[in-house]
Motif scaffolding. Sequence first.
Motif, short mmCIF file in Angstrom:
data_model
loop_
_atom_site.label_atom_id
_atom_site.label_comp_id
_atom_site.label_asym_id
_atom_site.label_seq_id
_atom_site.Cartn_x
_atom_site.Cartn_y
_atom_site.Cartn_z
N THR A 95 0.81 -1.21 0.00
CA THR A 95 0.00 0.00 0.00
C THR A 95 0.84 1.26 0.00
O THR A 95 0.44 2.29 -0.54
CB THR A 95 -0.94 0.01 1.22
N LYS A 149 -9.73 -0.89 5.39
CA LYS A 149 -8.64 -1.31 6.26
C LYS A 149 -7.27 -1.00 5.64
O LYS A 149 -6.36 -0.50 6.31
CB LYS A 149 -8.76 -2.81 6.54
N ALA A 150 -7.14 -1.28 4.33
CA ALA A 150 -5.87 -1.01 3.66
C ALA A 150 -5.62 0.49 3.58
O ALA A 150 -4.48 0.95 3.78
CB ALA A 150 -5.88 -1.61 2.26
N ARG A 157 -4.50 1.73 6.99
CA ARG A 157 -3.12 1.36 7.29
C ARG A 157 -2.14 2.26 6.55
O ARG A 157 -1.16 2.75 7.12
CB ARG A 157 -2.89 -0.10 6.92
N ALA A 158 -2.40 2.53 5.28
CA ALA A 158 -1.50 3.36 4.49
C ALA A 158 -1.52 4.82 4.94
O ALA A 158 -0.49 5.50 4.91
CB ALA A 158 -1.88 3.27 3.01
N ARG A 213 -2.32 5.81 7.97
CA ARG A 213 -2.09 5.84 9.41
C ARG A 213 -3.28 6.45 10.14
O ARG A 213 -3.15 7.32 11.00
CB ARG A 213 -0.80 6.61 9.72
N SER A 269 -7.34 5.25 11.78
CA SER A 269 -8.11 4.10 12.25
C SER A 269 -9.13 3.72 11.17
O SER A 269 -9.59 4.58 10.41
CB SER A 269 -8.84 4.43 13.54
N PRO A 270 -9.50 2.46 11.08
CA PRO A 270 -10.53 2.08 10.11
C PRO A 270 -11.83 2.85 10.30
O PRO A 270 -12.51 3.17 9.33
CB PRO A 270 -10.72 0.58 10.38
#
Length: 509
Positions: free
Chosen positions: A3, A467-468, A471-472, A474, A476-477
């Motif tokens: 990602t 979710k991805a 994460r990329a 930074r 929270s979902p």
Amino acid sequence: MDTAARASSLSLSFPAALLHGHDTATLSQAMGLLAIVGDLGMGQPLDGSARAARLAARVAAAAGAGAAACEHARMVALLRWSGCTATAAGFAAMLGDDVGARHALVSRTLHARQAARLSDTTGLAEVHCEVAGDIAAMMGLPAAVERGLRHVWEHDDGSGLPSHLRGADVPDVVHHATLGGDLDILARVHGVDRALDMIAQLGGVKYPARLVALVAPHARAWLDALEAAEAPSSQPDFLPVSASLTLVADMIELKLPWLAGYSRRVALLAQEAAQLAGLPETQQRGLARAALLHGIGRAAVTNTVWERSGKLSAADWEAVRLVPYWTARAGSRIDGLGPDAQLASHVYERLDGSGYFRSLDAGALGAPQRLLGAAAAWVALRSPRPWRAAHAPAAAGALLAAQVTGGRFDRATVDAVLAAAAGVRAAPGNGIADAGANAAAGAPVRATLSARETEVLRRISLGESNKAAARAMRLSPSAVRTHVESIFGKLDCTTRAAATLKALTLGLI
């Protein structure tokens, strides 16, 4: 794909610029293309939707509809598959082959193994109908057509999707289009007698029984009449005159989220490279249009091929090699677009004869064909794909240079493409000038999305999950989910495919 690598490519899109009106088509041309893309994606013949449209108008007339309502039925039948690219991945995951399985669904030939894998399709119907309705709205089609497309899977008994409308709540235009389409498909696959039996069984279920009774006595004559060429007719006054080929390109690319905006970028780059190369305005126009059309044939190939992680089989490659063939065939059916589609079908030809589908060599490839192929190759290299990150400019340039050495591209063409990609623009008279000021001249108007929402939108348009993306970025979902909900609210949509389509049209991504 990593990602972080995907994120690094998000800001590397081709500079915003205008296509100088080269993407303008007549409404009839745009609707014809959308219909054919839908036919390819649903495993139907290239004239499937056109035939269904003629039958739908006859069904409406038999039911006592006026001229405007008959035209609405014709348009809904013509565009009823226009949301199918947005659901290709879902059907491929569910049934293993989005093209073949959807043909089986609409022709009522689904075999037991496929039927066992068929699960709840409510979500797919919601995506299909929202995208189809949005396309109608973007084209300025009548409200009755838009509403019909937003409910095109509804049934008379309430068993349809996505809203389970029943009886009089189902727009008449949906029944007219559905019955006309079913008559054509079922007669072609099962024969007229069996088709009429199947339609009779669906009376009171899929469409009103009274409508079936009206249609049945005329069905054979109507089907026979389809074999004769349709008499040309003038466009009704209530319809817009023109539409944009960029909308067709965007609709095609909903099939594979990681392609979003690809054809637009190829069109811009090919046009700028053609200016630098000194090609006349007519060829610049043809290149831009060909770039927007070149992906038509992808709709005919199942997503399981496009998304395969390993090496393609010989059968897979044979399907891929036919992509430009289908593009050429589609364009040949639309008055006025044949030359553009023919040029588009040369996008994968190479000077050493190793390309496809015609395996032409340098002697048969002129400057437009060469520029289109090189521009498409550059944009593909600079774009992220599920199996790799986007190549940096230097790496992409080196890969193109290696193909020059190998005889697949010529140096002058690649130089023009690389210069255009670097921001060099042709000055008046086709001299060369630095891009500087004019790169922003055609910058799209921004909507009211925040910078963070715009980044989230870019990521989900490329197929990243919440979710991805979280994460990329930074985050929270739940924060990404909140941004997605805000984006949907601002763009007035409920699905990612619709958000992508609208964002491309508004110039947000």
